[in-house]
Design an enzyme around this catalytic site. Structure first.
Site, PDB file in Angstrom:
ATOM      1  N   PRO A  23     -16.841  -6.682   3.676  1.00  0.00           N
ATOM      2  CA  PRO A  23     -17.996  -5.789   3.787  1.00  0.00           C
ATOM      3  C   PRO A  23     -17.552  -4.329   3.856  1.00  0.00           C
ATOM      4  CG  PRO A  23     -18.104  -7.574   5.394  1.00  0.00           C
ATOM      5  CD  PRO A  23     -16.733  -7.598   4.815  1.00  0.00           C
ATOM      6  N   CYS A  25     -19.340  -0.438   4.205  1.00  0.00           N
ATOM      7  CA  CYS A  25     -20.529   0.404   4.330  1.00  0.00           C
ATOM      8  C   CYS A  25     -20.564   1.435   3.204  1.00  0.00           C
ATOM      9  CB  CYS A  25     -20.531   1.109   5.679  1.00  0.00           C
ATOM     10  SG  CYS A  25     -20.828   0.001   7.072  1.00  0.00           S
ATOM     11  N   ALA A  57     -22.173  -4.213   6.267  1.00  0.00           N
ATOM     12  CA  ALA A  57     -22.840  -4.533   7.525  1.00  0.00           C
ATOM     13  C   ALA A  57     -24.337  -4.239   7.374  1.00  0.00           C
ATOM     14  CB  ALA A  57     -22.252  -3.709   8.660  1.00  0.00           C
ATOM     15  N   TYR A 182     -18.906  -2.584  17.493  1.00  0.00           N
ATOM     16  CA  TYR A 182     -20.361  -2.659  17.418  1.00  0.00           C
ATOM     17  C   TYR A 182     -20.886  -3.572  18.518  1.00  0.00           C
ATOM     18  CZ  TYR A 182     -19.323  -0.151  13.157  1.00  0.00           C
ATOM     19  OH  TYR A 182     -18.851   0.791  12.276  1.00  0.00           O
ATOM     20  N   ARG A 230     -17.055 -12.331  12.379  1.00  0.00           N
ATOM     21  CA  ARG A 230     -15.962 -11.370  12.283  1.00  0.00           C
ATOM     22  C   ARG A 230     -15.629 -10.864  13.678  1.00  0.00           C
ATOM     23  NH1 ARG A 230     -15.062  -6.401   7.960  1.00  0.00           N
ATOM     24  NH2 ARG A 230     -12.851  -6.917   7.701  1.00  0.00           N
ATOM     25  N   LEU A 301      -4.961  -3.453   4.904  1.00  0.00           N
ATOM     26  CA  LEU A 301      -3.825  -2.936   4.147  1.00  0.00           C
ATOM     27  C   LEU A 301      -3.104  -4.031   3.358  1.00  0.00           C
ATOM     28  CD1 LEU A 301      -2.233  -0.118   6.321  1.00  0.00           C
ATOM     29  CD2 LEU A 301      -3.638   0.077   4.276  1.00  0.00           C
ATOM     30  N   ARG A 324     -10.987  -1.429   0.686  1.00  0.00           N
ATOM     31  CA  ARG A 324     -10.690  -0.211  -0.065  1.00  0.00           C
ATOM     32  C   ARG A 324      -9.834  -0.489  -1.300  1.00  0.00           C
ATOM     33  NH1 ARG A 324      -9.487   3.296   5.317  1.00  0.00           N
ATOM     34  NH2 ARG A 324      -9.096   1.188   6.071  1.00  0.00           N
TER      35      ARG A 324
END
Length: 370
Positions: A23, A25, A57, A182, A230, A301, A324
């Protein structure tokens, strides 16, 4: 045969390989509604050859958004907007779709990263967050509202309502977000949870609300939809949430029917000290996989094909998630398959792109013209 491109499953959901798109954002929704950006973003990632694609999310109530631009799934309008994206993907891609349901808690009302990512004050359209305790994420910020019994019930019901909407939209998997500082992670960590009632103090008490939310989702999620969580395996702060507590939490989730666990770390404290580097979170996934025995996703990573292959071959995780790295190279699974000798599914419109030396990359294809 490449193990990264071997099949696996989560619950009753079969996956053609072990590559997951994590996921991410996008800060591009309008009042929680998916926009054309989500059609483009998720649409092209759906053509990547990965096995499972998670939405960003997705907030279960407006106050639960990380930012004003977050996706939501709390109303007929937000359901319809996201449904348009799901339907388009279904027409052109066999990828399995997952949704991550979350609530930002005290980290709500944050600006987009390209605007600095700081708290958006009420005077500029922001809002006051909700949390286990009235403790701000940063000392310079106003404290959030502490959830009372009615608030806990409201949030729990909001998760259930969003899960029902996700099931109605046809998602293959639901991931409950209990990581990255969160709301559910805030309940787990003693750094953010200083309640004096049954939801704070001991480990058993701090796990109570996240487990109640999971149980509520388990009761409405059919066997055809995989249900997982998660987690942040550690806060990276002395005296905070850590791996041993995560192992206890994961075992209790497994006993309640959790079908996969997605292992990340950090996010609850600005005091965290993270030794960032390739595979820095893989040992957490490895330990959970070995000691709890639940299908495990690792992330963080992981950028190279052989790196991901080695994680699977060594049994450190069942699946590898990229975020990413997938944004940088949306055809990462294609390139990994070419390097490792695997196969991926590609849309027939792209079959002509198969390299001459990779005749089996896209499986059985045919192409001709006058």
């Amino acid at each position: 045969m490449s193990q990264l491109f071997s099949p696996t499953s989560v619950g009753n959901v079969d996956l053609v390989n072990r590559i997951v798109i994590a996921p991410m954002c996008e800060y591009s929704a309008e009042e929680g509604r998916a926009t054309d950006w989500h059609m483009i973003h998720l649409g092209h990632l759906a053509l990547s050859g990965a096995a499972l694609l998670f939405t960003e999310a997705t907030a279960v109530e407006p106050d639960g958004r990380i930012s004003p631009g977050d996706l939501g799934l709390w109303s007929d309008e937000t359901e319809s907007a996201l449904g348009r994206v799901v339907d388009a993907i279904r027409r052109y891609s066999p990828i399995k779709l997952g949704i991550q349901l979350g609530h930002a808690g005290r980290k709500a009302s944050s600006d987009a990263p390209w605007n600095g990512g700081q708290l958006v004050p009420a005077s500029q359209g922001g809002w006051q967050g909700w949390a286990p305790s009235a403790i701000a994420h940063n000392a310079s910020e106003p404290p959030p509202h502490a959830l009372d019994d009615a608030g806990l019930a409201r949030v729990r019901d909001a998760f259930v309502d969003s899960a029902r909407r996700a099931i109605r939209l046809g998602f293959d998997a639901i991931e409950l977000h209990a990581a990255h500082g969160y709301l559910l992670h805030q309940f787990l960590s003693p750094l953010s949870n200083q309640r004096q009632d049954a939801y704070g103090g001991s480990l058993e008490n701090r796990m109570r609300f996240p487990l109640e939310v999971f149980q509520a989702l388990r009761e409405v999620t059919p066997p055809s939809v995989a249900l997982g969580v998660r987690v942040s395996a550690t806060d990276w702060v002395d005296g905070g949430w850590d791996l041993e507590q995560t192992l206890v939490f994961a075992q209790l989730l497994k006993e309640r029917g959790c079908e996969f666990i997605d292992v990340s770390s950090g996010g609850v404290s600005s005091q965290q000290k993270i030794p960032v580097g390739p595979n820095y979170q893989v040992p957490f996934a490895d330990e959970i996989k070995r000691r709890v025995g639940m299908p495990t996703i690792t992330v963080g990573l992981i950028t190279e094909a052989q790196q991901a292959e080695d994680i699977i071959v060594q049994g450190q995780a069942d699946m590898v998630a990229l975020a990413r790295g997938m944004l940088y190279d949306p055809r990462w699974p294609w390139h990994a398959a070419a390097q490792l000798g695997g196969q991926v599914t590609a849309p027939r419109q792209y079959w002509r792109s198969q390299p001459r030396e990779q005749k089996e990359l896209f499986g059985e294809t045919r192409f001709g013209q006058r």
